[in-house]
Scaffold this active site. Structure first.
Site, mmCIF file in Angstrom:
data_model
loop_
_atom_site.group_PDB
_atom_site.id
_atom_site.type_symbol
_atom_site.label_atom_id
_atom_site.label_comp_id
_atom_site.label_asym_id
_atom_site.label_seq_id
_atom_site.Cartn_x
_atom_site.Cartn_y
_atom_site.Cartn_z
ATOM 1 N N GLU A 4 -33.712 10.109 -11.765
ATOM 2 C CA GLU A 4 -33.465 10.578 -10.400
ATOM 3 C C GLU A 4 -33.018 12.038 -10.407
ATOM 4 O O GLU A 4 -32.215 12.439 -11.242
ATOM 5 C CB GLU A 4 -32.380 9.708 -9.770
ATOM 6 C CG GLU A 4 -32.084 10.067 -8.336
ATOM 7 C CD GLU A 4 -31.425 8.920 -7.604
ATOM 8 O OE1 GLU A 4 -31.955 7.795 -7.657
ATOM 9 O OE2 GLU A 4 -30.376 9.152 -6.995
ATOM 10 N N THR A 35 -33.807 12.491 -4.260
ATOM 11 C CA THR A 35 -32.925 12.037 -3.180
ATOM 12 C C THR A 35 -33.178 12.820 -1.894
ATOM 13 O O THR A 35 -33.838 13.870 -1.892
ATOM 14 C CB THR A 35 -31.432 12.162 -3.570
ATOM 15 O OG1 THR A 35 -31.143 13.547 -3.756
ATOM 16 C CG2 THR A 35 -31.116 11.378 -4.821
ATOM 17 N N ALA A 38 -28.609 13.477 0.250
ATOM 18 C CA ALA A 38 -27.389 12.951 -0.365
ATOM 19 C C ALA A 38 -26.544 14.115 -0.865
ATOM 20 O O ALA A 38 -27.080 15.160 -1.241
ATOM 21 C CB ALA A 38 -27.737 12.011 -1.511
ATOM 22 N N ASP A 95 -25.684 7.138 4.650
ATOM 23 C CA ASP A 95 -24.281 6.778 4.864
ATOM 24 C C ASP A 95 -23.850 7.066 6.285
ATOM 25 O O ASP A 95 -24.334 7.996 6.914
ATOM 26 C CB ASP A 95 -23.388 7.516 3.860
ATOM 27 C CG ASP A 95 -23.432 6.830 2.502
ATOM 28 O OD1 ASP A 95 -23.423 5.585 2.473
ATOM 29 O OD2 ASP A 95 -23.503 7.538 1.488
ATOM 30 N N ALA A 110 -31.797 0.170 7.395
ATOM 31 C CA ALA A 110 -32.990 0.556 6.632
ATOM 32 C C ALA A 110 -34.199 -0.303 7.007
ATOM 33 O O ALA A 110 -35.338 0.164 6.965
ATOM 34 C CB ALA A 110 -32.692 0.455 5.139
ATOM 35 N N GLN A 161 -27.762 -0.230 -6.774
ATOM 36 C CA GLN A 161 -26.626 0.680 -6.905
ATOM 37 C C GLN A 161 -26.180 0.628 -8.368
ATOM 38 O O GLN A 161 -26.429 -0.375 -9.063
ATOM 39 C CB GLN A 161 -25.511 0.164 -5.959
ATOM 40 C CG GLN A 161 -24.205 0.886 -6.020
ATOM 41 C CD GLN A 161 -24.341 2.310 -5.526
ATOM 42 O OE1 GLN A 161 -24.871 3.151 -6.262
ATOM 43 N NE2 GLN A 161 -23.867 2.589 -4.326
ATOM 44 N N GLN A 197 -14.906 12.521 -11.427
ATOM 45 C CA GLN A 197 -15.715 12.043 -10.303
ATOM 46 C C GLN A 197 -15.751 10.520 -10.217
ATOM 47 O O GLN A 197 -15.758 9.948 -9.142
ATOM 48 C CB GLN A 197 -17.154 12.523 -10.489
ATOM 49 C CG GLN A 197 -17.486 13.741 -9.678
ATOM 50 C CD GLN A 197 -18.855 14.266 -10.050
ATOM 51 O OE1 GLN A 197 -19.608 13.619 -10.760
ATOM 52 N NE2 GLN A 197 -19.157 15.460 -9.581
HETATM 53 P P1 FAD Z 1 -29.103 -1.005 4.859
HETATM 54 O O1 FAD Z 1 -30.075 -1.817 4.091
HETATM 55 O O2 FAD Z 1 -29.394 -0.731 6.275
HETATM 56 O O3 FAD Z 1 -27.671 -1.721 4.738
HETATM 57 C C1 FAD Z 1 -26.505 -1.053 5.189
HETATM 58 C C2 FAD Z 1 -25.460 -2.079 5.635
HETATM 59 O O4 FAD Z 1 -25.907 -2.738 6.819
HETATM 60 C C3 FAD Z 1 -25.218 -3.185 4.604
HETATM 61 O O5 FAD Z 1 -23.848 -3.529 4.659
HETATM 62 C C4 FAD Z 1 -26.076 -4.333 5.106
HETATM 63 O O6 FAD Z 1 -25.581 -5.611 4.699
HETATM 64 C C5 FAD Z 1 -25.978 -4.143 6.612
HETATM 65 N N1 FAD Z 1 -27.168 -4.613 7.350
HETATM 66 C C6 FAD Z 1 -28.460 -4.424 7.008
HETATM 67 N N2 FAD Z 1 -29.276 -4.984 7.928
HETATM 68 C C7 FAD Z 1 -28.447 -5.525 8.867
HETATM 69 C C8 FAD Z 1 -28.678 -6.226 10.088
HETATM 70 N N3 FAD Z 1 -29.916 -6.495 10.519
HETATM 71 N N4 FAD Z 1 -27.587 -6.635 10.814
HETATM 72 C C9 FAD Z 1 -26.324 -6.342 10.393
HETATM 73 N N5 FAD Z 1 -26.071 -5.680 9.251
HETATM 74 C C10 FAD Z 1 -27.105 -5.280 8.508
HETATM 75 N N6 FAD Z 1 -28.180 7.996 0.505
HETATM 76 C C11 FAD Z 1 -28.694 9.193 0.918
HETATM 77 O O7 FAD Z 1 -28.192 9.774 1.901
HETATM 78 N N7 FAD Z 1 -29.770 9.753 0.278
HETATM 79 C C12 FAD Z 1 -30.377 9.174 -0.777
HETATM 80 O O8 FAD Z 1 -31.324 9.725 -1.337
HETATM 81 C C13 FAD Z 1 -29.864 7.920 -1.254
HETATM 82 N N8 FAD Z 1 -30.435 7.268 -2.293
HETATM 83 C C14 FAD Z 1 -29.974 6.028 -2.672
HETATM 84 C C15 FAD Z 1 -30.618 5.331 -3.696
HETATM 85 C C16 FAD Z 1 -30.162 4.075 -4.101
HETATM 86 C C17 FAD Z 1 -30.886 3.339 -5.204
HETATM 87 C C18 FAD Z 1 -29.018 3.508 -3.476
HETATM 88 C C19 FAD Z 1 -28.479 2.166 -3.949
HETATM 89 C C20 FAD Z 1 -28.369 4.180 -2.450
HETATM 90 C C21 FAD Z 1 -28.841 5.435 -2.017
HETATM 91 N N9 FAD Z 1 -28.241 6.133 -0.980
HETATM 92 C C22 FAD Z 1 -28.739 7.353 -0.553
HETATM 93 C C23 FAD Z 1 -27.041 5.596 -0.319
HETATM 94 C C24 FAD Z 1 -27.366 4.711 0.923
HETATM 95 O O9 FAD Z 1 -27.884 5.524 1.942
HETATM 96 C C25 FAD Z 1 -26.064 4.040 1.347
HETATM 97 O O10 FAD Z 1 -25.641 3.115 0.378
HETATM 98 C C26 FAD Z 1 -26.034 3.436 2.749
HETATM 99 O O11 FAD Z 1 -24.677 3.179 3.076
HETATM 100 C C27 FAD Z 1 -26.805 2.120 2.897
HETATM 101 O O12 FAD Z 1 -28.146 2.320 2.790
HETATM 102 P P2 FAD Z 1 -29.176 1.056 2.760
HETATM 103 O O13 FAD Z 1 -30.516 1.623 2.797
HETATM 104 O O14 FAD Z 1 -28.811 0.128 1.675
HETATM 105 O O15 FAD Z 1 -28.812 0.410 4.184
#
Ligand code: FAD
Length: 274
Positions: A4, A35, A38, A95, A110, A161, A197
């Site tokens: 990454e 990314t 982020a 986030d 997402a 994660q 960190q």
């Molecule tokens: P989601 O899948 O939407 O989940 C977020 C929260 O909402 C979870 O608690 C989930 O249980 C809940 N949820 C989901 N669907 C529902 C629903 N229908 N009803 C109620 N609750 C629900 N961040 C960046 O800004 N840029 C990046 O490039 C980046 N890369 C990443 C790469 C990886 C591999 C990982 C693990 C994380 C990355 N992140 C990045 C961080 C990520 O954006 C955060 O962890 C964010 O808080 C959640 O993203 P998600 O896509 O998992 O969200």
């Protein structure tokens, strides 16, 4: 093995990131992910760096977040990814902004982005998953239900994660399979090279620090070259254990540090080429 990188900030030069990408590409990863927004890094540069990754002969995976996006901005981003020749996208929510009102846009989770891209593109789509539960979700079972919804909406794979205790990953993977999540799960490994960190990151993300690992950070956290040695060895051991247990897709959070990936790959040479 995949790596990454993060793109340069809007006012920062491209050259150091390009040099890192070129060196990482020499390790011949299966793909390199870039990314999006982020740590304050420019969203606008994701497509450009992803395109550069592909010019180095490595498949690129462009991250895309949606929480503060509109339908129009996502459509525009899709067009620039297509124009850059990108075919793989990691669909993320992003986030929550710290001191803003609860978001109320078109993409609250997402899954909303996954649905939109599945309907409107032929991209290969990935998503994020959390072996220790997403910090905003009170129960692991609910988090897995939300993941299942995301996969059913059209994900082709998921990336985890970071985790520092492989047993947590194995238990999670088995739960996912029990709950009908059948897509490939890529194990995300973070080589820790900065002791200061990591305690902060773990607090934010809820990642468990095993005592074996905590002892390393306590002892070497203030000595960068010792921490680099120890972090590379710890990550290598995690990966060897994953391979030995039949996991064959590992993503290294290389953070634009090719020397870290080079040292881990050198440690794994015999295993990977076997
Ligand atoms: P989601 O899948 O939407 O989940 C977020 C929260 O909402 C979870 O608690 C989930 O249980 C809940 N949820 C989901 N669907 C529902 C629903 N229908 N009803 C109620 N609750 C629900 N961040 C960046 O800004 N840029 C990046 O490039 C980046 N890369 C990443 C790469 C990886 C591999 C990982 C693990 C994380 C990355 N992140 C990045 C961080 C990520 O954006 C955060 O962890 C964010 O808080 C959640 O993203 P998600 O896509 O998992 O969200």
């Amino acid at each position: 093995m995949s790596f990454e990188v993060f793109p340069p900030r809007i006012d920062a030069p491209f050259e150091p990131v390009k040099e890192a990408v070129e060196r990482l590409a020499r390790q011949r990863p299966s793909f390199m992910s870039v990314t999006y927004g982020a740590s304050g890094n420019a969203q606008a540069n994701t497509a450009a760096i992803a395109s550069f990754v592909q010019s180095c002969g490595v498949t690129a995976l462009a991250h895309l977040t949606c929480l503060s996006a509109t339908r129009e901005s996502i459509a525009a981003e899709v067009e620039s990814l297509k124009a850059a020749g990108i075919k793989n996208v990691l669909c993320l929510r992003g986030d929550m902004p710290k001191d803003a009102d609860a978001p109320s846009g078109a993409f609250l989770h997402a899954v909303d982005l996954v649905r939109t891209l599945r309907e409107s593109t032929s991209f290969c789509l990935g998503g994020a998953c959390y072996p220790e539960c997403h910090p905003e979700c009170a129960h692991m079972e609910d988090d897995i239900l939300h993941l299942r919804e995301k996969v059913d909406a059209g994900l082709d794979f998921v990336t985890t994660q970071m985790f520092f205790d492989n047993n947590i990953f194995y238990r999670y993977l088995s739960k996912l399979r029990d709950r009908g999540v059948t897509v490939p799960v890529i194990a995300g490994i973070m080589p820790v090279t900065n002791g200061k960190q990591i305690s902060r990151i773990c607090k934010l993300s809820g990642t468990y620090l095993p005592s074996r690992f905590k002892a390393i950070v306590d002892r070497y956290g203030d000595r960068p070259s010792a921490m680099l040695d120890a972090g590379v060895v710890y990550a290598t051991e995690q990966i060897v254990d994953l391979f030995a247990n039949g996991i064959n897709a590992v993503h290294i959070y290389t953070m634009n540090r090719p020397e870290v990936a080079e040292r881990i790959m050198a440690n794994l040479r015999g295993i990977i080429e076997d």
